[in-house]
Design an enzyme around this catalytic site. Structure first.
Site, PDB file in Angstrom:
ATOM      1  N   ASN A  22       0.878  -1.164   0.000  1.00  7.50           N
ATOM      2  CA  ASN A  22       0.000   0.000   0.000  1.00  7.50           C
ATOM      3  C   ASN A  22       0.917   1.216   0.000  1.00  7.50           C
ATOM      4  OD1 ASN A  22      -1.646   2.174   0.512  1.00  7.50           O
ATOM      5  ND2 ASN A  22      -2.768   1.205   2.178  1.00  7.50           N
ATOM      6  N   ALA A  82       0.437   4.203   0.336  1.00  7.61           N
ATOM      7  CA  ALA A  82       0.085   5.235   1.306  1.00  7.61           C
ATOM      8  C   ALA A  82       0.588   4.896   2.714  1.00  7.61           C
ATOM      9  CB  ALA A  82      -1.435   5.434   1.340  1.00  7.61           C
ATOM     10  N   CYS A  83       1.150   3.712   2.895  1.00  4.73           N
ATOM     11  CA  CYS A  83       1.577   3.231   4.211  1.00  4.73           C
ATOM     12  C   CYS A  83       3.096   3.341   4.342  1.00  4.73           C
ATOM     13  CB  CYS A  83       1.129   1.783   4.382  1.00  4.73           C
ATOM     14  SG  CYS A  83       1.798   0.960   5.844  1.00  4.73           S
ATOM     15  N   GLY A  84       3.565   4.062   5.353  1.00  7.09           N
ATOM     16  CA  GLY A  84       4.991   4.221   5.576  1.00  7.09           C
ATOM     17  C   GLY A  84       5.709   2.905   5.829  1.00  7.09           C
ATOM     18  N   ARG A 112       6.105   1.252   2.524  1.00 11.32           N
ATOM     19  CA  ARG A 112       7.142   1.920   1.726  1.00 11.32           C
ATOM     20  C   ARG A 112       8.544   1.571   2.224  1.00 11.32           C
ATOM     21  NH1 ARG A 112       3.531   6.273   2.359  1.00 11.32           N
ATOM     22  NH2 ARG A 112       4.946   7.277   3.845  1.00 11.32           N
TER      23      ARG A 112
END
Length: 142
Positions: free
Chosen positions: A7, A9-11, A14
């Protein structure tokens, strides 16, 4: 070959992807919110990671409570069905690599299942050093 259910949008997701790339490998990236796993694949990932179905559900920022998934009487099958109907409920990131499958929370859990060594220093988005310049894991203060 390594696969990450990602995802962007997820740190944590990432950071996990960046740790995989720090080995020089470009993994297969599946944005699971757009392309959820099949029921069979989801069950296998959870099982291979050594988790219970409940351990694989994300509560924060999801319809977990609204769907009544906190009801401990719900079967694993009902929870899996909810995860497939609402992929945001699938905790992330799941990584499937040569040495196993992990839910990589925290992101450095991915290091346990990657075959290739880290190729250089890596610092998480929050500034936490994980890998030093020699590609070795940094000891974390307890």
């Amino acid at each position: 070959m390594t696969t990450i259910y990602h995802n962007p949008a997820c740190g944590t997701s990432r950071n996990t992807l960046a740790l995989i790339r720090n080995t020089g490998e470009e993994p297969t990236i599946i944005e699971y919110l757009k392309t959820p796993p099949s029921k069979v694949d989801l069950i296998k990932m959870i099982s291979d990671a050594g988790l219970s179905v409940r351990d694989a559900i994300r509560q924060k920022g999801t319809p977990y409570a609204e769907l009544g998934l906190d009801n401990l009487q719900l079967s694993d099958a009902a929870l899996i069905d909810a995860m497939l109907a609402h992929p945001i409920l699938i905790n992330r990131p799941f990584v499937i690599a040569d040495k196993g499958t992990r839910l990589c929370r925290p992101s450095e859990l991915v290091l346990d299942i990657l075959s290739r060594p880290q190729q250089g220093a890596f610092t998480k988005e929050d500034g936490e050093a994980v890998i030093n310049a020699e590609g070795q894991r940094v000891a974390q203060a307890q």
